[in-house]
Design an enzyme around this catalytic site. Structure first.
Site, PDB file in Angstrom:
ATOM      1  N   ASP A  77      84.147  71.607  38.253  1.00  0.00           N
ATOM      2  CA  ASP A  77      85.352  70.792  38.071  1.00  0.00           C
ATOM      3  C   ASP A  77      84.917  69.364  37.737  1.00  0.00           C
ATOM      4  OD1 ASP A  77      88.099  70.327  37.981  1.00  0.00           O
ATOM      5  OD2 ASP A  77      88.203  69.765  40.094  1.00  0.00           O
ATOM      6  N   ASP A 113      82.371  66.222  45.411  1.00  0.00           N
ATOM      7  CA  ASP A 113      83.187  67.412  45.643  1.00  0.00           C
ATOM      8  C   ASP A 113      82.643  68.592  44.848  1.00  0.00           C
ATOM      9  OD1 ASP A 113      85.124  69.197  46.322  1.00  0.00           O
ATOM     10  OD2 ASP A 113      86.755  68.199  45.267  1.00  0.00           O
TER      11      ASP A 113
END
Length: 337
Positions: free
Chosen positions: A207, A225
């Site tokens: 992502d 993340d």
């Protein structure tokens, strides 16, 4: 992924503080909610030492094995001195682990890491990010994910399409048009992957958009993340960093790959997959929003979702993507050979 309840109803501030205490930390009671839709992420101040970031995972989204595989990848990156923020080892019920369990909730704790958004208009910044991604991929190619999702075919788009169909999500007057466009796009996505039968799949960030990169002038880029880490082609971690008109995107890509190839070789044939991956993300994102609609945070954050205007706009966008994927320039990756 399966049908999920909102799942965060019992997650009160008191429960979060108790969970951190149960894991051997000593929060002083101050919690600040950070921006995250998928999970509940908070800055927790401690009685001693610096503040930490606590992430409480959405119940039911990942299995423990999938989360721990993400944590192991982060640990391997840290060991290789790739700048990511990895979960801390906690002591829960006398066991050392990076994944805590408390009162039906699962959580991880990471150090607090500051930074700002990278300036993607600067070629030097893009080269630095390219080198960073190449180092991440060097670690990612050492072994495969065994439990996490794969973005190595049209399977994610197909699963998202099926969920939307099975749950009768679309307005009746637009359902046939959207499903027709999605079906044709899925066929084109599969065709794009079929042009690279010998492609390499590796562990990825998954992502990699600018919001998931923090920049500091002295240290450069780092990720905070890995929640969407997947198995797939290297280009999946590059295309979301490109923006603007084609000429501008081409310059950005050249700078990224200039840095990337100073560390590891990039298979330029993977540029054929850029528009396929973009289309797949569009279909997947629509299903993601629909799956989460029972979570009160989603209608507040995305009030436009689910309207006739939204779905008619998606039909147009998918048809546009189909045109792009079917052109000769797409088959060449959209870039000069």
């Amino acid at each position: 992924m399966t049908d999920l309840p909102a799942g965060f109803g019992p997650l009160t501030p008191e429960l979060m503080l108790d969970a951190l205490e149960h894991a051997g930390l000593r929060p002083d009671g101050r919690l600040l909610q950070l921006n995250s839709y998928e999970n509940r992420v908070l800055l927790a101040h401690l009685e001693e030492g610096p503040a930490v970031v606590a992430k409480f995972y959405r119940p039911g989204r990942w299995t423990d094995a999938q989360i721990l595989e993400e944590h192991a990848f982060a640990a391997a990156l840290v060991e290789a001195e790739v700048p990511v923020v990895a979960p801390l080892t906690l002591t829960v019920d006398g066991v050392s682990t990076t994944l805590g369990h408390f009162a039906g909730q699962r959580f991880a704790v990471t150090p607090r890491q500051g930074g700002r958004a990278p300036e993607l208009e600067d070629p030097d910044v893009l080269r630095w990010i390219g080198r960073f991604l190449a180092r991440l991929h060097e670690v990612g190619q050492r072994e495969p994910f065994r439990h996490r999702l794969a973005w190595n075919s049209a399977a994610p788009a197909r699963e998202a399409r099926d969920w939307l169909r099975d749950h009768d999500t679309l307005p009746p007057e637009l359902s046939a048009n959207w499903h027709d466009a999605a079906e044709r796009c899925i066929a084109a996505i599969d065709a794009a992957f079929d042009t690279l039968p010998d492609r390499r799949a590796l562990r990825l960030h998954g992502d990699c958009h600018p919001g998931n990169i923090l920049w500091t002038p002295d240290r450069g880029p780092h990720f905070v993340d890995l929640d969407d880490a997947v198995q797939g082609p290297a280009v999946q971690d590059l295309w979301m960093l490109l923006s603007g008109e084609p000429d501008a995107a081409r310059l950005q890509l050249n700078a990224l790959l200039d840095g990337y190839e100073s560390v590891r070789e990039f298979d330029w044939r993977e540029l054929r997959l850029v528009e396929a991956l973009r289309t797949q993300r569009m279909i997947h994102h629509s299903a993601w929003l629909a799956r989460r609609w029972d979570d009160p945070a989603f209608p507040m954050a995305f009030p436009w979702f689910g309207t006739s205007n939204y779905w008619s706009d998606q039909v147009v966008k998918l048809r546009d993507q189909l045109d792009v994927m079917e052109t000769a320039s797409y088959r060449n990756g959209g870039w000069p050979d």
